[in-house]
Design an enzyme around this catalytic site. Sequence first.
Site, mmCIF file in Angstrom:
data_model
loop_
_atom_site.group_PDB
_atom_site.id
_atom_site.type_symbol
_atom_site.label_atom_id
_atom_site.label_comp_id
_atom_site.label_asym_id
_atom_site.label_seq_id
_atom_site.Cartn_x
_atom_site.Cartn_y
_atom_site.Cartn_z
ATOM 1 N N SER A 95 0.643 -1.372 -0.022
ATOM 2 C CA SER A 95 -0.099 0.068 -0.102
ATOM 3 C C SER A 95 0.905 1.088 0.164
ATOM 4 O O SER A 95 1.736 1.323 0.818
ATOM 5 C CB SER A 95 -1.055 0.182 1.110
ATOM 6 O OG SER A 95 -1.589 -0.968 1.464
ATOM 7 N N HIS A 112 -4.642 -2.039 -3.930
ATOM 8 C CA HIS A 112 -3.508 -2.884 -4.419
ATOM 9 C C HIS A 112 -3.846 -3.422 -5.826
ATOM 10 O O HIS A 112 -5.014 -4.026 -6.187
ATOM 11 C CB HIS A 112 -3.502 -4.357 -3.416
ATOM 12 C CG HIS A 112 -3.072 -3.990 -2.209
ATOM 13 N ND1 HIS A 112 -1.587 -4.127 -1.703
ATOM 14 C CD2 HIS A 112 -3.429 -3.474 -1.114
ATOM 15 C CE1 HIS A 112 -1.336 -3.886 -0.307
ATOM 16 N NE2 HIS A 112 -2.690 -3.179 0.116
ATOM 17 N N HIS A 122 -2.373 -11.108 1.441
ATOM 18 C CA HIS A 122 -1.973 -10.753 2.747
ATOM 19 C C HIS A 122 -2.773 -12.072 3.545
ATOM 20 O O HIS A 122 -3.683 -12.514 3.180
ATOM 21 C CB HIS A 122 -2.876 -9.620 3.205
ATOM 22 C CG HIS A 122 -2.215 -8.239 2.809
ATOM 23 N ND1 HIS A 122 -2.697 -7.676 1.595
ATOM 24 C CD2 HIS A 122 -1.357 -7.395 3.119
ATOM 25 C CE1 HIS A 122 -2.112 -6.626 1.539
ATOM 26 N NE2 HIS A 122 -1.275 -6.535 2.280
ATOM 27 N N TYR A 149 -4.316 -11.809 6.253
ATOM 28 C CA TYR A 149 -5.932 -11.432 6.858
ATOM 29 C C TYR A 149 -6.892 -11.717 5.694
ATOM 30 O O TYR A 149 -7.941 -11.758 6.176
ATOM 31 C CB TYR A 149 -5.585 -9.997 7.287
ATOM 32 C CG TYR A 149 -5.477 -9.030 6.441
ATOM 33 C CD1 TYR A 149 -6.345 -8.638 5.326
ATOM 34 C CD2 TYR A 149 -4.368 -8.205 6.300
ATOM 35 C CE1 TYR A 149 -6.198 -7.601 4.304
ATOM 36 C CE2 TYR A 149 -4.033 -7.236 5.644
ATOM 37 C CZ TYR A 149 -5.054 -6.921 4.487
ATOM 38 O OH TYR A 149 -4.755 -5.818 3.345
ATOM 39 N N GLU A 150 -6.427 -11.783 4.466
ATOM 40 C CA GLU A 150 -7.355 -12.027 3.463
ATOM 41 C C GLU A 150 -8.096 -13.362 3.295
ATOM 42 O O GLU A 150 -9.124 -13.931 2.737
ATOM 43 C CB GLU A 150 -7.048 -11.656 2.154
ATOM 44 C CG GLU A 150 -6.560 -10.048 1.745
ATOM 45 C CD GLU A 150 -5.723 -9.874 0.616
ATOM 46 O OE1 GLU A 150 -6.573 -9.540 -0.297
ATOM 47 O OE2 GLU A 150 -4.497 -10.018 0.411
ATOM 48 N N ALA A 172 2.730 -0.078 4.091
ATOM 49 C CA ALA A 172 2.442 0.895 4.807
ATOM 50 C C ALA A 172 2.199 0.422 6.248
ATOM 51 O O ALA A 172 2.009 -0.807 6.496
ATOM 52 C CB ALA A 172 1.013 1.473 4.348
ATOM 53 N N MET A 206 0.682 -5.402 8.681
ATOM 54 C CA MET A 206 -0.004 -6.687 8.732
ATOM 55 C C MET A 206 0.750 -7.482 7.334
ATOM 56 O O MET A 206 -0.136 -8.224 6.858
ATOM 57 C CB MET A 206 -1.449 -6.356 8.285
ATOM 58 C CG MET A 206 -2.181 -5.719 9.259
ATOM 59 S SD MET A 206 -4.023 -5.445 8.987
ATOM 60 C CE MET A 206 -4.360 -3.929 10.065
ATOM 61 N N SER A 207 2.077 -7.189 7.191
ATOM 62 C CA SER A 207 2.530 -7.884 5.875
ATOM 63 C C SER A 207 3.892 -8.199 5.994
ATOM 64 O O SER A 207 4.500 -8.081 7.296
ATOM 65 C CB SER A 207 2.335 -7.089 4.662
ATOM 66 O OG SER A 207 2.908 -5.886 4.835
ATOM 67 N N ASN A 251 0.098 6.398 9.171
ATOM 68 C CA ASN A 251 -0.639 6.784 10.308
ATOM 69 C C ASN A 251 -0.215 6.769 11.743
ATOM 70 O O ASN A 251 0.849 6.100 11.577
ATOM 71 C CB ASN A 251 -2.103 6.104 10.347
ATOM 72 C CG ASN A 251 -2.007 4.595 10.469
ATOM 73 O OD1 ASN A 251 -1.642 4.096 9.222
ATOM 74 N ND2 ASN A 251 -2.229 4.258 11.643
ATOM 75 N N HIS A 278 -8.720 2.692 6.630
ATOM 76 C CA HIS A 278 -7.927 2.441 5.166
ATOM 77 C C HIS A 278 -7.842 3.470 4.401
ATOM 78 O O HIS A 278 -6.571 3.531 3.717
ATOM 79 C CB HIS A 278 -8.466 1.233 4.759
ATOM 80 C CG HIS A 278 -7.771 0.441 3.506
ATOM 81 N ND1 HIS A 278 -6.189 0.331 3.721
ATOM 82 C CD2 HIS A 278 -7.796 0.308 2.394
ATOM 83 C CE1 HIS A 278 -5.841 -0.141 2.723
ATOM 84 N NE2 HIS A 278 -6.906 -0.226 1.707
HETATM 85 N N1 HPA Z 1 -1.625 -0.890 11.985
HETATM 86 C C1 HPA Z 1 -1.454 -2.004 11.295
HETATM 87 N N2 HPA Z 1 -1.312 -2.043 10.105
HETATM 88 C C2 HPA Z 1 -1.507 -0.874 9.392
HETATM 89 C C3 HPA Z 1 -1.613 0.424 10.129
HETATM 90 C C4 HPA Z 1 -1.778 0.338 11.436
HETATM 91 O O1 HPA Z 1 -1.829 1.449 12.408
HETATM 92 N N3 HPA Z 1 -1.338 1.420 9.321
HETATM 93 C C5 HPA Z 1 -1.079 0.644 8.005
HETATM 94 N N4 HPA Z 1 -1.054 -0.511 8.173
#
Ligand code: HPA
Length: 274
Positions: free
Chosen positions: A30, A61, A83, A85-86, A113, A210-211, A234, A246
């Site tokens: 991302s 993506h 990912h 989580y998918e 990201a 998460m990756s 963030n 997101h």
């Molecule tokens: N937490 C987890 N994964 C993320 C975040 C977050 O704050 N920002 C972008 N991917």
Amino acid sequence: MVPNPSLDHTVKLLFRDSELRPKLAIVLGSGFGPVQERVEVVKEIPYAKLPGFPQPTVQGHSSKLVLGMLGGTPVAVLCGRAHYYEGHSMAEVTFAVRVLAAFGIRDLLLTNAAGGVSRRFRPGDFMRLTDHINFMGANPLRGPCPPGLARFLDLTQVYDPTLGGLLDKAAKRARARWHRGVYLALSGPTYETPAEIRAFAKLGADAVGMSTVPEAIVARHLGLRVAAVSCISNQAAGLGPHALSHDEVLATAKEASRHSGALLEEFARLYGRL
Ligand code: HPA
């Protein structure tokens, strides 16, 4: 390697479809998508046409493999990743890395990201990974170990210092706001609670995401050198003024894309001179 018919098939397709034989591969997470615009494309293959490649389902993506030139250096670029989580298995999440290794890739740059845990980090900053904490609750090497590969892989130095040095140099040239730090990986798909973020900060995490960690582990198992960089999209939960979304991740990443593009292009250029 455990025999895998789609791996052999997919690698053959790559050899057949292009004469380019890059040593460097880059996974665009991302926020790094616009880097694609800087690649002189030799061949583009949608993941849908690559047997064994899971289809990413996340907005923001894209899903194709690009072979081309970046900063004058031959590269394989994975535009989008699968990912955990998918719902994909660890084997599916890391399949592309196995394909790249069999295709002759020696060095892998992973991008993502991430949420900033360190209070020094602001959205739009970048962090080069110096190490990670795997809190995904899963390990991609669980299961049978192919003959000739380490059963208990040493992870003392997952992220290669030479490639890291190139990233540092590239970041300076790209004028990116730059940090080094520890990435803590979670399975997601929820963002964290503020209490979790306070705990992770105490554990030594500088960013959460998460990756990346599954791919890094498999790449190291196969003997590739690995580098990784996060775009801090963030402040992690409880550190910033508002709830996480997101859309915020994508918006910050888009804003940072001028720097991320220059960063990766400079990295590829420097890599070509190694
Ligand atoms: N937490 C987890 N994964 C993320 C975040 C977050 O704050 N920002 C972008 N991917």
